[in-house]
Write a protein that holds these residues in place. Structure first.
Motif, PDB file in Angstrom:
ATOM      1  N   ALA A 335       0.843  -1.194   0.000  1.00 34.43           N
ATOM      2  CA  ALA A 335       0.000   0.000   0.000  1.00 34.43           C
ATOM      3  C   ALA A 335       0.880   1.246   0.000  1.00 34.43           C
ATOM      4  N   ILE A 336       0.308   2.349  -0.376  1.00 33.69           N
ATOM      5  CA  ILE A 336       1.031   3.628  -0.353  1.00 33.69           C
ATOM      6  C   ILE A 336       1.257   4.041   1.104  1.00 33.69           C
ATOM      7  N   GLN A 337       2.484   4.402   1.429  1.00 36.02           N
ATOM      8  CA  GLN A 337       2.841   4.842   2.778  1.00 36.02           C
ATOM      9  C   GLN A 337       2.477   6.331   2.912  1.00 36.02           C
ATOM     10  N   LYS A 338       1.229   6.583   3.295  1.00 38.51           N
ATOM     11  CA  LYS A 338       0.718   7.947   3.248  1.00 38.51           C
ATOM     12  C   LYS A 338       0.726   8.598   4.619  1.00 38.51           C
ATOM     13  N   THR A 339       1.257   9.830   4.670  1.00 37.78           N
ATOM     14  CA  THR A 339       1.286  10.644   5.887  1.00 37.78           C
ATOM     15  C   THR A 339       0.538  11.944   5.632  1.00 37.78           C
ATOM     16  N   VAL A 340      -0.286  12.343   6.590  1.00 32.86           N
ATOM     17  CA  VAL A 340      -0.977  13.636   6.532  1.00 32.86           C
ATOM     18  C   VAL A 340      -0.480  14.495   7.682  1.00 32.86           C
ATOM     19  N   TYR A 366       5.979   6.472  -1.104  1.00 33.81           N
ATOM     20  CA  TYR A 366       5.700   7.343   0.041  1.00 33.81           C
ATOM     21  C   TYR A 366       4.978   8.599  -0.453  1.00 33.81           C
ATOM     22  N   GLU A 367       4.020   9.031   0.339  1.00 32.98           N
ATOM     23  CA  GLU A 367       3.246  10.208  -0.017  1.00 32.98           C
ATOM     24  C   GLU A 367       2.974  11.016   1.246  1.00 32.98           C
ATOM     25  N   SER A 368       3.134  12.330   1.140  1.00 29.97           N
ATOM     26  CA  SER A 368       2.911  13.219   2.274  1.00 29.97           C
ATOM     27  C   SER A 368       2.035  14.386   1.843  1.00 29.97           C
ATOM     28  N   VAL A 369       1.037  14.701   2.677  1.00 31.00           N
ATOM     29  CA  VAL A 369       0.086  15.779   2.384  1.00 31.00           C
ATOM     30  C   VAL A 369       0.019  16.698   3.596  1.00 31.00           C
ATOM     31  N   VAL A 370       0.009  18.024   3.329  1.00 29.38           N
ATOM     32  CA  VAL A 370      -0.111  19.020   4.401  1.00 29.38           C
ATOM     33  C   VAL A 370      -1.498  19.638   4.334  1.00 29.38           C
ATOM     34  N   LEU A 371      -2.193  19.638   5.482  1.00 31.18           N
ATOM     35  CA  LEU A 371      -3.525  20.232   5.579  1.00 31.18           C
ATOM     36  C   LEU A 371      -3.560  21.252   6.704  1.00 31.18           C
ATOM     37  N   PRO A 372      -4.235  22.368   6.537  1.00 29.51           N
ATOM     38  CA  PRO A 372      -4.431  23.300   7.652  1.00 29.51           C
ATOM     39  C   PRO A 372      -5.398  22.691   8.665  1.00 29.51           C
ATOM     40  N   SER A 373      -5.362  23.174   9.885  1.00 26.75           N
ATOM     41  CA  SER A 373      -6.196  22.607  10.944  1.00 26.75           C
ATOM     42  C   SER A 373      -7.680  22.712  10.619  1.00 26.75           C
ATOM     43  N   ALA A 374      -8.077  23.736   9.876  1.00 27.51           N
ATOM     44  CA  ALA A 374      -9.491  23.895   9.530  1.00 27.51           C
ATOM     45  C   ALA A 374      -9.974  22.792   8.601  1.00 27.51           C
ATOM     46  N   SER A 375      -9.056  22.169   7.863  1.00 29.60           N
ATOM     47  CA  SER A 375      -9.435  21.118   6.918  1.00 29.60           C
ATOM     48  C   SER A 375      -9.253  19.718   7.497  1.00 29.60           C
ATOM     49  N   ALA A 376      -8.928  19.629   8.763  1.00 31.14           N
ATOM     50  CA  ALA A 376      -8.679  18.320   9.373  1.00 31.14           C
ATOM     51  C   ALA A 376      -9.858  17.367   9.262  1.00 31.14           C
ATOM     52  N   PRO A 377     -11.138  17.832   9.419  1.00 32.01           N
ATOM     53  CA  PRO A 377     -12.253  16.877   9.291  1.00 32.01           C
ATOM     54  C   PRO A 377     -12.332  16.212   7.923  1.00 32.01           C
ATOM     55  N   ALA A 378     -11.787  16.838   6.884  1.00 34.19           N
ATOM     56  CA  ALA A 378     -11.837  16.265   5.535  1.00 34.19           C
ATOM     57  C   ALA A 378     -10.633  15.395   5.229  1.00 34.19           C
TER      58      ALA A 378
END
Length: 675
Positions: A335-340, A366-378
């Protein structure tokens, strides 16, 4: 020493009966002084000393015979803990049983394991003493107390059988103290049965403070440590990591790292045969081993091109502990080693993104994604293996989403924000920032046996001691496990105990103003990628899980993949190693690798850990025939018989007294008979 019939000891004053008879006889006759006998009395003064000594010895022998009889009929018990205890009957007996994989180690020349030995001895002890006590069992795979009707049930209960799990002794003792307080158990004996592994006891953990306070302040509670610290000198354990399928120029192949660990260092070189079973087909690998450990990195086995997924076992010959001789694995297309990364700070998120997106295994994606705290529920919860949370702690519906994420077996690491709020999650909350710029803090203790900061596969420790912390955020917690700490138990990295996923709290940030994490980047890199690998193990069609860290409800629908797994009871699947499948997903359950570490809690560390607690330590060995307690009435019966024989010998009259029928009257000489 204790007695099965203690009320008979009230007869002990009867020991004075010979003295009483002597005093009565002394006053039976009135003494009249007669001149004719005064000369005879003076003549006998020369021999009176020996006569008096004999008379005293006769009296002592009679007293000893009476005492021996009284003690014999009182049915005394002695041996082990009974020689050190007061012998009073407890109202409640609590048994704390370590069912970890290391407790399956067998004794020299015996087929009994440490676990079987302790169950047999406790059962015999309680049965032989005939104590009318309430029996309660706390075992290491469950937090629920089990009330037992009879001591003989200890040997048959499913909750006392072997497992492939680890044990958390501090957690068990916390449950015991809560039970004692809630149920007002009165006079209570607590038996802690363990092999004293450091990984199970965690003597430097913060939970021991509350345990010491609760037990030391509780009257009538006695703690008995029935320990089995001896380890077999030549026990081997095998484990596998990094199992994955890959395509090569010659076709498909399976790649794995095989690790052999010996309980003690052995300098002589040995050849260890390793059987590798893949989808039922066997192959043999021979490994040369000297010292305490050998790692075969990147071992490859050819696969059929159409074999996209499968299962396997790595086996070594039987030795002292059968629980660590087999390691299971499953494989599939990885599987893709995904980090948010959830963060509003560009500097922090950039560093974390750089670390998470650069993998340790070039065959994985490997995959890494950055999200702002406001988008955490998504956040893409189902696809994500690891969350690096640098935002206010989740509350409300968001907290529920994070809890489900953890329940699925994935990982999350929390970092403090610049201005922490009052939010609380998993029993923890951030406090105030502490600036130590003038004198940086160094990490003084960290767990090297397992988890994010454990030693490398080669046994080398991570350079955690070289970390310098300039700022850290206070962490308020109740039930976290310390993985790294500064002086006075100030935490750097903590873990929340969980049956499934893993939640960690790091009290500083990987920026130059707070720490030298970026300069000493290997620690941060290994820490994050170990958490990522743990979370990714439950993604895809092949999942590597740890025994005891899955819910029982999950295992009900699992189907065994091999004969060994088919033999496991349904109720014991979550705690026993095995290979299963469910909904197209293949699952390998294995023991925690911390169980392969043979480090034992030292006497000094144990004394510090239990400081202030009334406890008795009993060291035993697996398969030992020595009973904790046995009846010794025969000894007192022999003493009584010996005392009566001595009294009889002392009462035999002198030879010259037997030649005169009437003392003091001259005898008429007998005429000789002519021959």
């Amino acid at each position: 020493m204790t007695f099965l019939q203690p009320y008979l000891l009230f007869a002990l004053p009867l020991i004075a009966l010979p003295i009483l008879i002597h005093l009565i006889n002394q006053n039976r006759h009135k003494t009249i002084h007669w001149a004719a006998t005064m000369f005879l009395l003076q003549a006998r003064k020369m021999s009176r000393g020996m006569a008096r000594l004999r008379y005293l010895l006769i009296m002592l022998a009679r007293m000893l015979a009476i005492a021996g009889l009284i003690f014999a009929v009182s049915r005394p018990m002695a041996g082990g803990w009974l020689g050190l205890s007061a012998g009073t009957t407890p109202e409640t007996t609590i048994i704390v049983l370590d069912r970890s994989a290391s407790m399956e180690e067998q004794g020299t020349g015996s087929s009994l394991s440490k676990r079987e030995t302790v169950l047999q001895k406790l059962s015999d002890l309680i049965t032989n003493t005939g104590r009318n006590t309430q029996l309660v069992l706390f075992e290491s795979t469950s937090s629920e107390p089990i009330e037992i009707n009879s001591a003989s049930e200890l040997l048959e209960l499913p909750e006392t059988q072997s497992t492939a799990t680890a044990a958390d002794i501090p957690e068990l003792l916390e449950q015991v103290t809560e039970y004692i307080v809630a149920n007002e158990t009165g006079r209570t004996d607590v038996w802690v049965c363990s092999d004293l592994r450091e990984s199970d006891w965690n003597p430097s953990g913060g939970r021991w403070d509350s345990i010491r306070t609760q037990l030391s302040d509780r009257e009538g509670v006695r703690l008995y440590l029935l320990n089995y610290p001896e380890t077999a000198a030549n026990n081997l354990s095998v484990s596998v990591s990094g199992v994955h399928r890959r395509e090569s120029s010659t076709g498909a192949e399976l790649v794995m790292d095989i690790r052999l660990t010996r309980s003690e260092k052995f300098d002589e070189r040995q050849t260890i045969p390793i059987n590798i079973v893949i989808n039922g087909a066997r192959s043999l690998l021979e490994v040369e081993m000297s010292g305490s450990e050998v790692v075969r990195n990147g071992h490859t086995l050819p696969l059929d091109d159409d074999s996209k997924s499968g299962w396997g076992r790595v086996e070594i010959p039987g030795d002292a502990n059968p629980a660590d001789n087999i390691y299971r694995f499953v494989y599939s297309e990885p599987a893709i080693q995904k980090t948010v990364i959830v963060s509003d700070d560009e500097q922090v998120s950039k560093i974390l993104d750089l670390v998470a997106s650069n993998g340790v295994d070039q065959s994985l994606t490997y995959e890494s994604v950055v999200l702002p705290s406001a988008s955490a529920p998504a956040l893409p919860w189902d696809e994500t293996a690891l969350i690096l949370w640098h935002a206010p702690l989740p509350t409300g519906p968001l907290a529920n989403q994070v809890n489900k994420f953890l329940a699925d077996g994935k990982s999350i690491i929390f970092f403090p924000t610049e201005s922490p709020g009052d939010e609380k999650f998993l029993g923890a909350s951030w406090g105030n920032w502490v600036n130590v710029q003038a004198e940086p803090l160094a990490v003084q203790r960290w767990r090297t046996d397992s988890d994010l900061l454990g030693n490398t596969l080669s046994g080398s420790p991570l350079p955690v001691g070289k970390l310098n912390i300039f700022e850290y955020c206070e962490l308020n917690y109740s039930e976290l496990t310390l993985l790294a700490q500064f002086a006075q138990a100030v935490p750097l990295l903590c873990k929340v105990p969980s049956e499934q996923g893993a939640a960690y709290f790091c009290s500083t940030l990987p920026i130059d103003s707070a720490s030298n994490f970026t300069e000493n980047g290997i620690v941060l890199y290994i820490m994050i990628h170990r958490a990522l690998a743990r979370g990714a193990a439950v993604l895809g069609a092949a999942q590597q899980l740890i025994c005891g860290e899955v819910n029982a409800s999950q295992t009900d629908q699992w189907k065994p993949l091999d004969d060994l797994s088919a033999d496991q009871l349904l109720s014991q699947r979550r705690t026993s190693a095995g290979l299963y499948s469910h909904d197209g997903i293949q699952i390998a359950l294995n023991r925690p690798l911390s169980e392969d570490a043979a480090a034992i809690v030292s006497d000094e560390a144990l004394q510090r850990t239990l400081s202030g607690i009334n406890y008795t330590k009993i060291n035993d060995e697996a398969g030992s025939a020595m009973a904790l307690a046995s009846e010794v009435w025969r000894t007192f019966l022999i003493i009584m018989i010996a005392a009566l024989l001595l009294e009889a010998l002392l009462c035999i009259p002198d030879r010259q007294q037997t030649t005169q029928k009437f003392p003091g009257v001259p005898q008429t000489p007998q005429p000789s008979t002519a021959s």
